[in-house]
Design an enzyme around this catalytic site. Structure first.
Site, PDB file in Angstrom:
ATOM      1  N   TYR A  53       0.830  -1.217   0.000  1.00  0.00           N
ATOM      2  CA  TYR A  53       0.000   0.000   0.000  1.00  0.00           C
ATOM      3  C   TYR A  53       0.861   1.261   0.000  1.00  0.00           C
ATOM      4  CZ  TYR A  53      -4.093  -2.853   0.080  1.00  0.00           C
ATOM      5  OH  TYR A  53      -5.056  -3.761  -0.299  1.00  0.00           O
ATOM      6  N   GLN A  86     -16.001   3.040  -5.992  1.00  0.00           N
ATOM      7  CA  GLN A  86     -15.327   1.808  -5.570  1.00  0.00           C
ATOM      8  C   GLN A  86     -13.826   2.039  -5.497  1.00  0.00           C
ATOM      9  OE1 GLN A  86     -16.755  -1.840  -7.809  1.00  0.00           O
ATOM     10  NE2 GLN A  86     -17.816  -0.246  -8.914  1.00  0.00           N
ATOM     11  N   ASN A  87     -13.388   3.182  -6.002  1.00  0.00           N
ATOM     12  CA  ASN A  87     -11.943   3.440  -6.068  1.00  0.00           C
ATOM     13  C   ASN A  87     -11.402   3.857  -4.709  1.00  0.00           C
ATOM     14  OD1 ASN A  87     -12.285   2.936  -8.747  1.00  0.00           O
ATOM     15  ND2 ASN A  87     -12.305   5.093  -9.352  1.00  0.00           N
ATOM     16  N   VAL A  88     -10.167   3.431  -4.440  1.00  0.00           N
ATOM     17  CA  VAL A  88      -9.540   3.813  -3.170  1.00  0.00           C
ATOM     18  C   VAL A  88      -8.666   5.049  -3.341  1.00  0.00           C
ATOM     19  CG1 VAL A  88      -9.664   1.470  -2.237  1.00  0.00           C
ATOM     20  CG2 VAL A  88      -7.599   2.188  -3.463  1.00  0.00           C
ATOM     21  N   ASP A  89      -8.533   5.534  -4.565  1.00  0.00           N
ATOM     22  CA  ASP A  89      -7.743   6.762  -4.766  1.00  0.00           C
ATOM     23  C   ASP A  89      -8.536   7.977  -4.289  1.00  0.00           C
ATOM     24  OD1 ASP A  89      -9.261   8.048  -6.984  1.00  0.00           O
ATOM     25  OD2 ASP A  89      -8.621   6.325  -8.166  1.00  0.00           O
ATOM     26  N   HIS A 104     -14.952   1.025  -0.920  1.00  0.00           N
ATOM     27  CA  HIS A 104     -13.898   0.045  -0.645  1.00  0.00           C
ATOM     28  C   HIS A 104     -12.728   0.621   0.139  1.00  0.00           C
ATOM     29  CE1 HIS A 104     -15.469  -2.513  -4.265  1.00  0.00           C
ATOM     30  NE2 HIS A 104     -16.241  -2.569  -3.216  1.00  0.00           N
ATOM     31  N   THR A 178     -17.032   0.809 -14.708  1.00  0.00           N
ATOM     32  CA  THR A 178     -16.990  -0.387 -13.870  1.00  0.00           C
ATOM     33  C   THR A 178     -17.649  -1.545 -14.612  1.00  0.00           C
ATOM     34  OG1 THR A 178     -17.788  -1.403 -11.823  1.00  0.00           O
ATOM     35  CG2 THR A 178     -19.013   0.501 -12.603  1.00  0.00           C
TER      36      THR A 178
HETATM   37  N1  APR Z   1     -13.013   5.178 -19.076  1.00  0.00           N
HETATM   38  C1  APR Z   1     -14.086   4.509 -18.574  1.00  0.00           C
HETATM   39  N2  APR Z   1     -14.086   3.186 -18.326  1.00  0.00           N
HETATM   40  C2  APR Z   1     -12.957   2.509 -18.586  1.00  0.00           C
HETATM   41  C3  APR Z   1     -11.795   3.120 -19.101  1.00  0.00           C
HETATM   42  C4  APR Z   1     -11.854   4.522 -19.348  1.00  0.00           C
HETATM   43  N3  APR Z   1     -10.815   5.216 -19.841  1.00  0.00           N
HETATM   44  N4  APR Z   1     -10.834   2.171 -19.258  1.00  0.00           N
HETATM   45  C5  APR Z   1     -11.378   1.015 -18.844  1.00  0.00           C
HETATM   46  N5  APR Z   1     -12.652   1.204 -18.447  1.00  0.00           N
HETATM   47  C6  APR Z   1     -13.627   0.258 -17.922  1.00  0.00           C
HETATM   48  C7  APR Z   1     -13.470  -1.162 -18.418  1.00  0.00           C
HETATM   49  O1  APR Z   1     -14.153  -1.341 -19.649  1.00  0.00           O
HETATM   50  C8  APR Z   1     -14.133  -1.943 -17.275  1.00  0.00           C
HETATM   51  O2  APR Z   1     -15.526  -2.071 -17.504  1.00  0.00           O
HETATM   52  O3  APR Z   1     -13.471   0.219 -16.538  1.00  0.00           O
HETATM   53  C9  APR Z   1     -13.903  -1.043 -16.055  1.00  0.00           C
HETATM   54  C10 APR Z   1     -12.847  -1.535 -15.102  1.00  0.00           C
HETATM   55  O4  APR Z   1     -13.255  -2.730 -14.556  1.00  0.00           O
HETATM   56  P1  APR Z   1     -12.498  -3.393 -13.332  1.00  0.00           P
HETATM   57  O5  APR Z   1     -11.039  -3.307 -13.567  1.00  0.00           O
HETATM   58  O6  APR Z   1     -13.113  -4.716 -13.070  1.00  0.00           O
HETATM   59  O7  APR Z   1     -12.811  -2.373 -12.161  1.00  0.00           O
HETATM   60  P2  APR Z   1     -14.028  -2.251 -11.205  1.00  0.00           P
HETATM   61  O8  APR Z   1     -15.310  -2.650 -11.858  1.00  0.00           O
HETATM   62  O9  APR Z   1     -13.954  -0.887 -10.595  1.00  0.00           O
HETATM   63  O10 APR Z   1     -13.605  -3.313 -10.145  1.00  0.00           O
HETATM   64  C11 APR Z   1     -14.424  -3.512  -9.097  1.00  0.00           C
HETATM   65  O11 APR Z   1     -12.933  -5.033  -8.040  1.00  0.00           O
HETATM   66  O12 APR Z   1     -10.934  -5.825  -7.176  1.00  0.00           O
HETATM   67  C12 APR Z   1     -12.088  -5.127  -6.943  1.00  0.00           C
HETATM   68  O13 APR Z   1     -12.249  -3.653  -5.155  1.00  0.00           O
HETATM   69  C13 APR Z   1     -11.810  -3.738  -6.476  1.00  0.00           C
HETATM   70  O14 APR Z   1     -13.187  -1.810  -6.634  1.00  0.00           O
HETATM   71  C14 APR Z   1     -12.649  -2.875  -7.362  1.00  0.00           C
HETATM   72  C15 APR Z   1     -13.663  -3.855  -7.855  1.00  0.00           C
END
Ligand code: APR
Length: 233
Positions: A53, A86-89, A104, A178
Site C-alpha cells: 500500500y 469503488q476506487n480507493v484513490d 472500498h 466499472t
Molecule cells: N473510461 C471509462 N471506463 C474505462 C476506461 C476509461 N478510460 N478504461 C477502462 N474502463 C472500464 C473497463 O471497460 C471496465 O468495464 O473500466 C472497467 C474496469 O473494470 P475493473 O477493472 O473490473 O474495475 P471495477 O469494476 O472498478 O472493479 C471492481 O474489483 O478488485 C475489486 O475492489 C476492487 O473496486 C474494485 C472492484
C-alpha cells in the site's frame, strides 16, 4: 435541484494512469489480489501488505485527476451531486467533488487496529513514521498498530447502506467505468428508483437493462457528452 448520484469504478481513474483491475489480468501490480487485499493475506504477511500500500500511495501522489473527475465537479452547478466510488484513490476529492462516499476504503488513510474509529489521513504527525515513509511497523500516538483503511475481500462494506440510501433517492443515476460484476457495488443500480434516468459510461460496457442509456466511451469523452445531455434538458 435534482439529485444526481454517480457510481464510479476503476475506469474513472484509468486516464489518470491508474491501471484497472481487469486490465491488470487479475493481478494488482504483479501481486495476487488475495495476497494484498484479503484479511487472510494481511494476517499471513502484514509487512507485505504495508509495503504494497505504501507503493500504491507513492504512485497515487504522482498522478492527477482527469477531465472526467473535473466534469463531475462541474455538474454540481446544476445538480445535487453525490459520488459513490469503488476506487480507493482520492482523485474525486482532489478534483473538488464535495460529496464522495468510498465503498472500498481509502488509500491515503490508515486506522488503528485496536480502535477502528481512529482513522488517520497520511502523511500524519500522530504516526511513528508519518505513515508512509517506512513500511512495516507503523504505530499511532497510543502505541497501537495501524492497518490500511481498505475494505479487504472477506470484509463487510460498511458504506453500502448509506450508498443504497443515496441511490434510492436519485433522480438521475450514472455509472462510470466499472464492469458491474463486483458485488455489492454492482447492486447499487438496482436501488435507483424505477423512474430515474440511468446512464452508463464505459468503452467496453457490460450488458445492462434496456432503460439504461449506454455511452460507450472513455470516461473523459463520456462525461463531456453526459454534461451536454444533462444541461441541455
Ligand atoms: N473510461 C471509462 N471506463 C474505462 C476506461 C476509461 N478510460 N478504461 C477502462 N474502463 C472500464 C473497463 O471497460 C471496465 O468495464 O473500466 C472497467 C474496469 O473494470 P475493473 O477493472 O473490473 O474495475 P471495477 O469494476 O472498478 O472493479 C471492481 O474489483 O478488485 C475489486 O475492489 C476492487 O473496486 C474494485 C472492484
Amino acid at each position: 435541484m435534482k439529485n444526481l448520484v454517480i457510481s464510479t469504478g476503476a475506469g474513472m481513474s484509468a486516464e489518470s494512469g491508474i491501471t484497472t483491475f481487469r486490465d491488470a489480468g487479475g493481478l494488482w501490480e504483479n501481486h495476487n489480489v488475495m495476497d494484498v487485499a484479503s484479511d487472510e493475506g494481511f494476517a499471513r504477511n502484514p509487512a507485505l501488505i504495508h509495503q504494497f500500500y505504501n507503493e500504491r500511495r507513492k504512485q497515487l501522489l504522482e498522478v492527477k485527476p482527469n477531465a472526467a473527475h473535473y466534469g463531475l465537479v462541474e455538474l454540481e452547478k446544476y445538480f445535487n451531486v453525490n459520488v459513490i466510488t469503488q476506487n480507493v484513490d482520492d482523485l474525486h476529492e482532489r478534483a473538488g467533488s464535495a460529496n464522495v462516499l468510498h465503498l472500498h476504503g481509502e488509500l491515503m488513510k490508515v486506522r488503528s487496529m485496536r480502535y477502528e474509529d481512529r482513522v488517520y489521513t497520511l502523511p500524519c504527525d500522530e504516526l511513528s513514521d508519518r505513515g508512509i515513509e517506512t513500511s512495516v511497523d507503523t504505530i499511532d500516538a497510543y502505541g497501537d498498530h495501524v492497518r490500511p483503511h481498505i475494505v479487504f475481500f472477506g470484509e463487510s462494506v460498511p458504506n453500502f447502506d448509506p450508498a443504497c440510501r443515496l441511490a434510492s433517492q436519485a433522480d438521475i443515476f450514472v455509472v462510470i467505468g466499472t464492469t458491474l460484476v463486483v458485488y455489492p457495488a454492482a447492486a447499487l443500480l438496482q436501488y435507483a428508483p424505477a423512474g430515474a434516468e440511468v446512464y452508463y459510461i464505459d468503452p467496453n460496457p457490460a450488458a445492462v437493462p434496456s432503460h439504461v442509456h449506454v455511452i460507450a466511451k472513455k470516461a473523459t469523452e463520456g462525461v463531456a457528452e453526459l454534461i451536454q445531455i444533462l444541461t441541455q434538458k
